[in-house]
Write a protein that holds these residues in place. Structure first.
Motif, PDB file in Angstrom:
ATOM      1  N   SER A 158      -0.688   9.196   6.781  1.00 27.42           N
ATOM      2  CA  SER A 158       0.149   8.069   7.187  1.00 27.42           C
ATOM      3  C   SER A 158      -0.648   6.784   7.383  1.00 27.42           C
ATOM      4  CB  SER A 158       0.912   8.407   8.464  1.00 27.42           C
ATOM      5  OG  SER A 158       0.014   8.692   9.521  1.00 27.42           O
ATOM      6  N   GLU A 159      -1.985   6.847   7.340  1.00 23.59           N
ATOM      7  CA  GLU A 159      -2.799   5.641   7.454  1.00 23.59           C
ATOM      8  C   GLU A 159      -2.693   4.783   6.204  1.00 23.59           C
ATOM      9  OE1 GLU A 159      -4.629   4.483  10.123  1.00 23.59           O
ATOM     10  OE2 GLU A 159      -3.514   6.062  11.146  1.00 23.59           O
ATOM     11  N   GLY A 160      -2.364   5.387   5.094  1.00 20.21           N
ATOM     12  CA  GLY A 160      -2.178   4.653   3.860  1.00 20.21           C
ATOM     13  C   GLY A 160      -3.458   4.478   3.071  1.00 20.21           C
ATOM     14  N   PHE A 161      -3.281   4.102   1.823  1.00 19.00           N
ATOM     15  CA  PHE A 161      -4.413   3.905   0.926  1.00 19.00           C
ATOM     16  C   PHE A 161      -3.951   3.072  -0.261  1.00 19.00           C
ATOM     17  CE2 PHE A 161      -2.322   7.948   0.348  1.00 19.00           C
ATOM     18  CZ  PHE A 161      -1.942   7.929  -0.974  1.00 19.00           C
ATOM     19  N   GLY A 162      -4.912   2.559  -1.009  1.00 18.19           N
ATOM     20  CA  GLY A 162      -4.595   1.839  -2.239  1.00 18.19           C
ATOM     21  C   GLY A 162      -3.914   0.509  -2.027  1.00 18.19           C
ATOM     22  N   ASP A 190       5.528  10.164  -7.475  1.00 16.44           N
ATOM     23  CA  ASP A 190       4.527  11.111  -6.972  1.00 16.44           C
ATOM     24  C   ASP A 190       4.795  11.523  -5.525  1.00 16.44           C
ATOM     25  OD1 ASP A 190       3.239  11.026  -9.408  1.00 16.44           O
ATOM     26  OD2 ASP A 190       1.677   9.621  -8.740  1.00 16.44           O
ATOM     27  N   GLY A 191       5.907  11.059  -4.961  1.00 18.48           N
ATOM     28  CA  GLY A 191       6.276  11.440  -3.600  1.00 18.48           C
ATOM     29  C   GLY A 191       5.612  10.607  -2.513  1.00 18.48           C
ATOM     30  N   LYS A 192       5.016   9.494  -2.897  1.00 15.62           N
ATOM     31  CA  LYS A 192       4.379   8.610  -1.915  1.00 15.62           C
ATOM     32  C   LYS A 192       5.389   7.593  -1.419  1.00 15.62           C
ATOM     33  CE  LYS A 192       0.017   9.061  -4.368  1.00 15.62           C
ATOM     34  NZ  LYS A 192      -0.917   8.382  -5.278  1.00 15.62           N
ATOM     35  N   HIS A 193       5.071   6.983  -0.292  1.00  8.04           N
ATOM     36  CA  HIS A 193       5.886   5.922   0.281  1.00  8.04           C
ATOM     37  C   HIS A 193       5.181   4.598   0.002  1.00  8.04           C
ATOM     38  CE1 HIS A 193       7.927   9.152   2.399  1.00  8.04           C
ATOM     39  NE2 HIS A 193       6.742   9.552   2.828  1.00  8.04           N
ATOM     40  N   VAL A 194       5.942   3.516  -0.093  1.00  8.60           N
ATOM     41  CA  VAL A 194       5.379   2.198  -0.362  1.00  8.60           C
ATOM     42  C   VAL A 194       5.757   1.266   0.779  1.00  8.60           C
ATOM     43  CG1 VAL A 194       5.396   0.237  -1.939  1.00  8.60           C
ATOM     44  CG2 VAL A 194       5.540   2.548  -2.860  1.00  8.60           C
ATOM     45  N   PHE A 241       0.849  -1.181   0.000  1.00  7.48           N
ATOM     46  CA  PHE A 241       0.000   0.000   0.000  1.00  7.48           C
ATOM     47  C   PHE A 241       0.881   1.226   0.000  1.00  7.48           C
ATOM     48  CE2 PHE A 241       0.700  -0.962   4.424  1.00  7.48           C
ATOM     49  CZ  PHE A 241       0.831   0.267   5.046  1.00  7.48           C
ATOM     50  N   THR A 242       0.298   2.350  -0.364  1.00 13.47           N
ATOM     51  CA  THR A 242       1.043   3.602  -0.395  1.00 13.47           C
ATOM     52  C   THR A 242       0.529   4.520   0.688  1.00 13.47           C
ATOM     53  OG1 THR A 242      -0.467   4.511  -2.039  1.00 13.47           O
ATOM     54  CG2 THR A 242       1.502   3.437  -2.862  1.00 13.47           C
ATOM     55  N   TRP A 243       1.376   5.457   1.070  1.00  9.71           N
ATOM     56  CA  TRP A 243       0.993   6.448   2.059  1.00  9.71           C
ATOM     57  C   TRP A 243       1.834   7.684   1.855  1.00  9.71           C
ATOM     58  CZ3 TRP A 243       4.772   7.604   5.819  1.00  9.71           C
ATOM     59  CH2 TRP A 243       5.849   6.729   5.869  1.00  9.71           C
ATOM     60  N   THR A 244       1.396   8.772   2.448  1.00 16.31           N
ATOM     61  CA  THR A 244       2.126  10.037   2.367  1.00 16.31           C
ATOM     62  C   THR A 244       2.372  10.541   3.776  1.00 16.31           C
ATOM     63  OG1 THR A 244       0.119  11.375   2.284  1.00 16.31           O
ATOM     64  CG2 THR A 244       1.006  10.614   0.169  1.00 16.31           C
ATOM     65  N   ASP A 245       3.216  11.541   3.887  1.00 13.74           N
ATOM     66  CA  ASP A 245       3.452  12.132   5.204  1.00 13.74           C
ATOM     67  C   ASP A 245       2.167  12.737   5.759  1.00 13.74           C
ATOM     68  OD1 ASP A 245       6.135  11.412   5.140  1.00 13.74           O
ATOM     69  OD2 ASP A 245       6.733  13.299   4.223  1.00 13.74           O
ATOM     70  N   ALA A 246       1.317  13.273   4.880  1.00 11.37           N
ATOM     71  CA  ALA A 246       0.051  13.879   5.311  1.00 11.37           C
ATOM     72  C   ALA A 246      -1.013  12.827   5.602  1.00 11.37           C
ATOM     73  CB  ALA A 246      -0.458  14.834   4.229  1.00 11.37           C
TER      74      ALA A 246
END
Length: 58
Positions: free
Chosen positions: A13-17, A49-53, A6-11
């Motif tokens: 952090s729960e993640g999505f996708g 896109d600046g997301k984390h995996v 799943f991916t997540w961002t700093d904004a």
């Protein structure tokens, strides 16, 4: 057991996708070339896109 990522961002952090990759058989997951290429492209796009995996084993 099953592997997903799943991916997540700093904004967000729960993640999505969350995407299920496959179930383990004899401690391995066998992907077709097409499946592996699609997974790699998705991960690279998310990183660009600046997301984390994160990978998860359930």
């Amino acid at each position: 057991m099953e592997l997903s990522h799943f991916t997540w961002t700093d904004a967000n952090s729960e993640g999505f996708g969350q995407i299920k990759i496959g179930k383990f058989k004899d401690n391995e997951i066998d992907l077709s070339d097409t499946q592996a290429e699609a997974m790699a492209n998705n991960i690279l796009r998310d990183l660009q896109d600046g997301k984390h995996v994160t990978f998860r084993i359930d």
